[in-house]
Design a protein around this motif. Structure first.
Motif, PDB file in Angstrom:
ATOM      1  N   ARG A  39       0.833  -1.205   0.000  1.00  0.00           N
ATOM      2  CA  ARG A  39       0.000   0.000   0.000  1.00  0.00           C
ATOM      3  C   ARG A  39       0.862   1.247   0.000  1.00  0.00           C
ATOM      4  N   ARG A  40       0.202   2.378  -0.225  1.00  0.00           N
ATOM      5  CA  ARG A  40       0.907   3.651  -0.178  1.00  0.00           C
ATOM      6  C   ARG A  40       1.506   3.850   1.205  1.00  0.00           C
ATOM      7  N   HIS A  41       2.686   4.435   1.242  1.00  0.00           N
ATOM      8  CA  HIS A  41       3.324   4.718   2.528  1.00  0.00           C
ATOM      9  C   HIS A  41       2.499   5.783   3.246  1.00  0.00           C
ATOM     10  N   PRO A  42       2.309   5.650   4.564  1.00  0.00           N
ATOM     11  CA  PRO A  42       1.503   6.645   5.292  1.00  0.00           C
ATOM     12  C   PRO A  42       2.010   8.081   5.148  1.00  0.00           C
ATOM     13  N   ALA A  43       3.318   8.247   4.894  1.00  0.00           N
ATOM     14  CA  ALA A  43       3.874   9.593   4.736  1.00  0.00           C
ATOM     15  C   ALA A  43       3.533  10.205   3.376  1.00  0.00           C
ATOM     16  N   GLY A  44       2.944   9.396   2.469  1.00  0.00           N
ATOM     17  CA  GLY A  44       2.489   9.939   1.199  1.00  0.00           C
ATOM     18  C   GLY A  44       3.329   9.582  -0.004  1.00  0.00           C
ATOM     19  N   THR A  45       4.611   9.258   0.165  1.00  0.00           N
ATOM     20  CA  THR A  45       5.432   8.865  -0.973  1.00  0.00           C
ATOM     21  C   THR A  45       6.004   7.488  -0.713  1.00  0.00           C
ATOM     22  N   GLY A  46       6.154   6.704  -1.772  1.00  0.00           N
ATOM     23  CA  GLY A  46       6.680   5.361  -1.631  1.00  0.00           C
ATOM     24  C   GLY A  46       5.590   4.375  -1.244  1.00  0.00           C
ATOM     25  N   TYR A  47       6.032   3.205  -0.794  1.00  0.00           N
ATOM     26  CA  TYR A  47       5.073   2.170  -0.446  1.00  0.00           C
ATOM     27  C   TYR A  47       5.521   1.436   0.811  1.00  0.00           C
ATOM     28  N   SER A  48       4.583   0.741   1.406  1.00  0.00           N
ATOM     29  CA  SER A  48       4.896  -0.142   2.527  1.00  0.00           C
ATOM     30  C   SER A  48       4.198  -1.472   2.285  1.00  0.00           C
ATOM     31  N   THR A  49       4.795  -2.516   2.819  1.00  0.00           N
ATOM     32  CA  THR A  49       4.211  -3.851   2.741  1.00  0.00           C
ATOM     33  C   THR A  49       3.758  -4.219   4.144  1.00  0.00           C
ATOM     34  N   VAL A  50       2.491  -4.534   4.269  1.00  0.00           N
ATOM     35  CA  VAL A  50       1.908  -4.842   5.565  1.00  0.00           C
ATOM     36  C   VAL A  50       1.385  -6.272   5.519  1.00  0.00           C
ATOM     37  N   ARG A  51       1.790  -7.075   6.510  1.00  0.00           N
ATOM     38  CA  ARG A  51       1.346  -8.467   6.590  1.00  0.00           C
ATOM     39  C   ARG A  51       0.643  -8.689   7.920  1.00  0.00           C
ATOM     40  N   TYR A  52      -0.507  -9.325   7.849  1.00  0.00           N
ATOM     41  CA  TYR A  52      -1.270  -9.679   9.037  1.00  0.00           C
ATOM     42  C   TYR A  52      -1.230 -11.196   9.183  1.00  0.00           C
ATOM     43  N   ASP A  53      -0.812 -11.638  10.369  1.00  0.00           N
ATOM     44  CA  ASP A  53      -0.555 -13.062  10.569  1.00  0.00           C
ATOM     45  C   ASP A  53      -0.911 -13.441  11.998  1.00  0.00           C
ATOM     46  N   LEU A  54      -1.328 -14.669  12.193  1.00  0.00           N
ATOM     47  CA  LEU A  54      -1.564 -15.176  13.538  1.00  0.00           C
ATOM     48  C   LEU A  54      -0.315 -15.880  14.043  1.00  0.00           C
ATOM     49  N   GLU A  55       0.085 -15.542  15.244  1.00  0.00           N
ATOM     50  CA  GLU A  55       1.138 -16.266  15.951  1.00  0.00           C
ATOM     51  C   GLU A  55       0.494 -16.779  17.221  1.00  0.00           C
ATOM     52  N   GLY A  56       0.214 -18.077  17.258  1.00  0.00           N
ATOM     53  CA  GLY A  56      -0.575 -18.621  18.351  1.00  0.00           C
ATOM     54  C   GLY A  56      -1.969 -18.043  18.251  1.00  0.00           C
ATOM     55  N   ASN A  57      -2.431 -17.364  19.284  1.00  0.00           N
ATOM     56  CA  ASN A  57      -3.739 -16.705  19.269  1.00  0.00           C
ATOM     57  C   ASN A  57      -3.617 -15.192  19.211  1.00  0.00           C
ATOM     58  N   ASP A  58      -2.455 -14.700  18.766  1.00  0.00           N
ATOM     59  CA  ASP A  58      -2.224 -13.257  18.660  1.00  0.00           C
ATOM     60  C   ASP A  58      -2.180 -12.835  17.197  1.00  0.00           C
ATOM     61  N   LEU A  59      -2.929 -11.791  16.871  1.00  0.00           N
ATOM     62  CA  LEU A  59      -2.860 -11.216  15.529  1.00  0.00           C
ATOM     63  C   LEU A  59      -1.729 -10.195  15.529  1.00  0.00           C
ATOM     64  N   ILE A  60      -0.769 -10.394  14.615  1.00  0.00           N
ATOM     65  CA  ILE A  60       0.421  -9.551  14.540  1.00  0.00           C
ATOM     66  C   ILE A  60       0.425  -8.826  13.199  1.00  0.00           C
ATOM     67  N   ARG A  61       0.804  -7.553  13.224  1.00  0.00           N
ATOM     68  CA  ARG A  61       0.976  -6.752  12.009  1.00  0.00           C
ATOM     69  C   ARG A  61       2.466  -6.560  11.789  1.00  0.00           C
TER      70      ARG A  61
END
Length: 125
Positions: A39-61
Motif C-alpha cells: 500500500r501507499r506509505h503513510p507519509a504519502g510517498t513510496g510504499y509499505s508492505t503490511v502483513r497480518y498473521d496469527l502467531e498462536g492466538n495473537d494477531l500480529i501486524r
C-alpha cells in the motif's frame, strides 16, 4: 484505496489474475491465513508492505517499506480464535481458494476473539 495499482508495481501484469498484484493471500497447513498488502506509505510517498498473521492466538501486524527493509512487528489483538478472509467478485463472496473467472473487487477480513465477538472489515481493491 489501500492497494497500489498493478501498473505501479514491478513485474508483468497478469490479466487473468483474480487478485491485484498488491494483495497476497496464503494459508498454511494448519489452515491459518496470512494477508499481505502493498500500500501507499503513510507519509504519502513510496510504499509499505503490511502483513497480518496469527502467531498462536495473537494477531500480529508486520510492516516494511521501500525506505526501511527492517520489519516492524506490532501485536494487534490477543485471544483471536478465527482470522478469515473472503473475496468479492462477479460470482459474489468466495473463499480465496475457490475458482473464479472474474477480478476481485474487495476483500473481507473477519477476526473473532474468544470473549468480544467478531470484527469484520471490507476493503475495496
Amino acid at each position: 484505496d489501500e492497494c497500489i495499482a498493478d501498473a505501479l508495481l514491478s513485474g508483468t501484469i497478469d490479466e487473468t489474475s483474480r487478485l491485484p498484484k498488491c494483495l497476497t493471500l496464503t494459508r498454511d497447513q494448519q489452515l491459518r491465513e496470512t494477508v499481505t498488502i502493498v500500500r501507499r506509505h503513510p507519509a504519502g510517498t513510496g510504499y509499505s508492505t503490511v502483513r497480518y498473521d496469527l502467531e498462536g492466538n495473537d494477531l500480529i501486524r508486520f510492516a516494511t517499506s521501500d525506505r526501511n527493509s527492517q520489519s516492524d512487528s506490532v501485536p494487534l489483538l490477543n485471544d483471536v480464535v478465527s482470522f478469515q478472509t473472503r473475496l468479492l467478485s462477479a460470482n459474489g463472496w468466495v473463499d480465496f481458494a475457490e475458482q473464479s473467472d472474474s477480478r476481485v473487487t474487495a476483500i473481507e477480513i473477519s477476526i473473532e476473539r474468544s470473549e468480544s465477538g467478531r470484527y469484520t472489515k471490507v476493503i475495496a481493491l
